[in-house]
Design a protein around this motif. Structure first.
Motif, short mmCIF file in Angstrom:
data_model
loop_
_atom_site.label_atom_id
_atom_site.label_comp_id
_atom_site.label_asym_id
_atom_site.label_seq_id
_atom_site.Cartn_x
_atom_site.Cartn_y
_atom_site.Cartn_z
N ARG A 90 5.33 -6.79 5.64
CA ARG A 90 4.58 -5.96 6.57
C ARG A 90 5.07 -4.48 5.99
O ARG A 90 6.07 -4.12 5.55
CB ARG A 90 5.24 -5.92 8.02
CG ARG A 90 4.95 -7.29 8.42
CD ARG A 90 5.71 -7.37 9.83
NE ARG A 90 6.96 -7.44 10.10
CZ ARG A 90 7.79 -7.26 11.10
NH1 ARG A 90 7.19 -6.96 12.29
NH2 ARG A 90 9.08 -7.18 11.17
N PRO A 93 4.42 2.40 6.62
CA PRO A 93 4.11 3.50 5.92
C PRO A 93 4.90 4.78 6.46
O PRO A 93 4.65 5.93 5.67
CB PRO A 93 2.59 3.57 6.18
CG PRO A 93 2.48 2.65 7.45
CD PRO A 93 3.58 1.81 7.31
N GLY A 94 5.25 5.00 7.75
CA GLY A 94 5.70 6.33 7.97
C GLY A 94 6.82 6.45 7.38
O GLY A 94 7.41 7.86 7.58
N ILE A 119 8.78 -4.07 5.12
CA ILE A 119 9.50 -5.18 5.45
C ILE A 119 9.57 -6.44 5.13
O ILE A 119 8.47 -6.99 4.91
CB ILE A 119 9.52 -5.29 7.03
CG1 ILE A 119 9.83 -3.86 7.66
CG2 ILE A 119 10.24 -6.42 7.45
CD1 ILE A 119 9.46 -3.82 9.32
N VAL A 152 16.23 -2.56 15.54
CA VAL A 152 15.08 -3.48 16.10
C VAL A 152 14.60 -4.62 15.20
O VAL A 152 14.44 -5.68 15.62
CB VAL A 152 13.88 -2.49 16.26
CG1 VAL A 152 12.61 -3.44 16.69
CG2 VAL A 152 14.13 -1.53 17.32
N PHE C 74 9.04 -2.38 14.55
CA PHE C 74 9.80 -2.98 13.54
C PHE C 74 10.47 -4.59 14.10
O PHE C 74 11.03 -5.33 13.31
CB PHE C 74 11.14 -2.36 13.21
CG PHE C 74 10.84 -1.40 11.95
CD1 PHE C 74 9.82 -0.76 11.80
CD2 PHE C 74 11.87 -1.16 11.03
CE1 PHE C 74 9.63 0.13 10.96
CE2 PHE C 74 11.65 -0.30 9.94
CZ PHE C 74 10.32 0.49 9.93
N ASP C 78 6.31 -7.92 15.81
CA ASP C 78 5.18 -6.77 15.84
C ASP C 78 4.34 -6.99 14.64
O ASP C 78 4.87 -6.96 13.45
CB ASP C 78 5.78 -5.66 15.70
CG ASP C 78 6.48 -5.12 17.03
OD1 ASP C 78 6.05 -5.25 18.00
OD2 ASP C 78 7.71 -4.30 16.91
N GLU C 82 -0.81 -5.72 11.20
CA GLU C 82 -1.24 -6.71 10.10
C GLU C 82 -2.73 -6.94 10.71
O GLU C 82 -3.68 -7.66 9.61
CB GLU C 82 -0.25 -8.10 10.00
CG GLU C 82 0.82 -7.36 9.31
CD GLU C 82 1.71 -6.25 9.65
OE1 GLU C 82 2.10 -6.16 10.75
OE2 GLU C 82 2.09 -5.35 8.82
N ALA C 96 -3.44 7.40 11.64
CA ALA C 96 -2.30 7.25 11.65
C ALA C 96 -1.46 8.15 11.11
O ALA C 96 -0.37 8.44 11.89
CB ALA C 96 -2.04 5.89 11.07
N ARG C 100 1.64 10.10 13.33
CA ARG C 100 3.19 10.06 12.98
C ARG C 100 3.51 11.52 12.80
O ARG C 100 4.68 12.22 13.15
CB ARG C 100 3.24 9.30 11.85
CG ARG C 100 3.26 7.63 11.90
CD ARG C 100 3.81 6.91 11.07
NE ARG C 100 2.79 6.91 10.03
CZ ARG C 100 1.77 5.71 9.87
NH1 ARG C 100 1.94 4.87 10.86
NH2 ARG C 100 0.84 5.61 9.10
N MET C 111 8.75 7.77 12.60
CA MET C 111 8.49 7.49 11.21
C MET C 111 8.52 5.86 11.31
O MET C 111 8.10 5.21 10.33
CB MET C 111 9.52 7.94 10.21
CG MET C 111 10.71 7.36 10.42
SD MET C 111 11.88 8.04 9.12
CE MET C 111 13.40 7.22 9.51
N LEU C 112 8.96 5.27 12.34
CA LEU C 112 9.14 3.77 12.50
C LEU C 112 7.59 3.18 12.74
O LEU C 112 7.57 2.01 12.70
CB LEU C 112 10.22 3.29 13.43
CG LEU C 112 11.75 3.73 13.06
CD1 LEU C 112 12.50 3.34 13.82
CD2 LEU C 112 12.06 3.45 11.42
N SER C 113 6.83 4.02 13.44
CA SER C 113 5.52 3.61 13.71
C SER C 113 4.64 3.06 12.42
O SER C 113 4.70 3.58 11.34
CB SER C 113 4.76 4.52 14.49
OG SER C 113 3.17 4.23 14.24
N ARG C 114 4.41 1.67 12.65
CA ARG C 114 3.81 1.18 11.53
C ARG C 114 2.01 1.14 11.57
O ARG C 114 1.31 0.42 11.05
CB ARG C 114 4.07 -0.25 11.25
CG ARG C 114 5.85 -0.39 11.05
CD ARG C 114 6.20 -1.81 10.29
NE ARG C 114 5.58 -2.68 11.06
CZ ARG C 114 4.58 -3.62 10.98
NH1 ARG C 114 3.98 -3.50 9.93
NH2 ARG C 114 4.09 -4.57 12.00
#
Lengths: 182, 182, 182
Positions: A90, A93-94, A119, A152, C74, C78, C82, C96, C100, C111-114
């Motif tokens: 996964r 990108p952030g 990940i 998390v 994360f 989640d 994908e 996106a 962010r 920054m953890l937002s994917r």
């Protein structure tokens, strides 16, 4: 305690003709957070060898986070992002966006960073620059947000949408950030 | 001297029913840096034709950088990013991020740009917007950092991690940037 | 009138053990723009089920835009990004990135937002966070630029490069943005 792996990617470093500064600096900086570096290695800029180490650290050593240093630029042999993309399940990108966005405030060359993050299983993999200065700057940018992500990923925390009576995921930092903006 | 190729992607431009302004503007702006445009072409918004020209300019003409203009938006036939992604060997995400980040300061519509950048062999490929205004703005944002990237890609410079006693890769611009921020 | 689909991605929400707040909030916010939500659903964090709903809303219901909420972090389950990446034909990375970039001003955890965004046929798909607070913030950031993108995607507008005598694509917002910066 967060378990860390560090992979220095450098042709010269792997042949012993250059002293690796980026790797030891990562170990030093994360130790200040109480994180423990379990494994370190220096590999040449060979995609297959980088991939192999990433997989070993994630699947066998099972560290929480792997930092790479080096091999993210425009040089013909720079392939650390390609190796990373090949093994992550996964994307995140952030993290790379945040590093570049902050580094751009220091130098326009920051846009040349091809770093990625992602990940694999329960391990977060993050590409850092090769230069000690770049390593230090980028870690300073991302470490404040990273601990939560690792928690998390390890399943040590409830999911964000549950905090319905509070401010949600970004609640804790809200006041400080608002203060800064005023 | 940096060798440049320019590909204007436009259905109307390729049929001669619209005058191409983006392409000639790119040629003009890069000439001010002493860069020489070796080849230019106008192609319709057809992914296969865009890919073919990108490959030709990179592999046969062997320019150092190809700029495309047009075809990066939301229109059904906009496929320049898809053609680019199909032919590059390595991604350079920071370049498109930098263009959007700066353009967002001018208009929120900048987030609609689907531009990408990447490397094929020793050639850097960068998608620019279709409008002359967008071309000018984006080139202004990225040109300050681009020369170094092209030098590294051509093998004309040492790697960044070697500058261990200095400020690393971002050293040169550090003072200027620090001054601006004060 | 813009037609909207909303997919809440949540294991607990789909089992009825948590009340979905993100989905209804999206419906409420877009209704203020006069946009009509045609379909909503709550699905568990299962990639195949998310993909199936995305395809149904894009190809059968033919909404103009699908917003997802949840599943972009994360946590091991989640997988909303994908699922989105698996069904879109064209990426729209700037959306996106913009979410962010703006959220980073509020909290480094942003920054953890994917989250990702992309286009399937004539339908734009955008991942939003799971928390109501995150949904509201992100929609506020992106809605100003989004209407134009949806118009272009539906073929309701001329292409940007045609506005050769004006300011190009970013013309309309120029004055306001310039004013803000002064």
């Amino acid at each position: 305690m967060v378990k860390v792996g560090v992979i220095t990617v450098s042709d010269k470093g792997s042949r012993g003709v250059r002293i690796d500064q980026g790797g030891p600096l990562i170990v030093e900086i994360v130790s200040e957070l109480g994180w423990e570096t379990k494994v370190t290695v220096i590999v040449p800029d060979e995609q297959a060898m980088i991939e192999q180490k990433l997989i070993e650290y994630a699947d066998d050593v099972q560290v929480d986070v792997v930092f790479t240093t080096g091999g993210t630029g425009f040089a013909p042999r720079d392939v650390t992002p390609e190796a990373t993309l090949a093994v992550v399940h996964r994307l995140a990108p952030g993290i790379a966006e945040a590093m570049r966005m902050e580094s751009m405030k220091i130098t326009p060359k920051a846009m040349l960073s091809r770093a990625v993050a992602g990940i694999r299983g329960k391990t977060l993999i993050i590409n850092l620059p090769g230069s000690p200065k770049g390593v230090k700057e980028c870690l300073e940018f991302i470490l404040p947000g990273l601990s939560h992500g690792i928690d998390v990923l390890q399943g040590n925390t409830g999911d964000c949408a549950e905090q319905v009576t509070g401010d949600g995921c970004s609640g804790k930092s809200r006041t400080a950030a608002s203060a800064i903006r005023q």
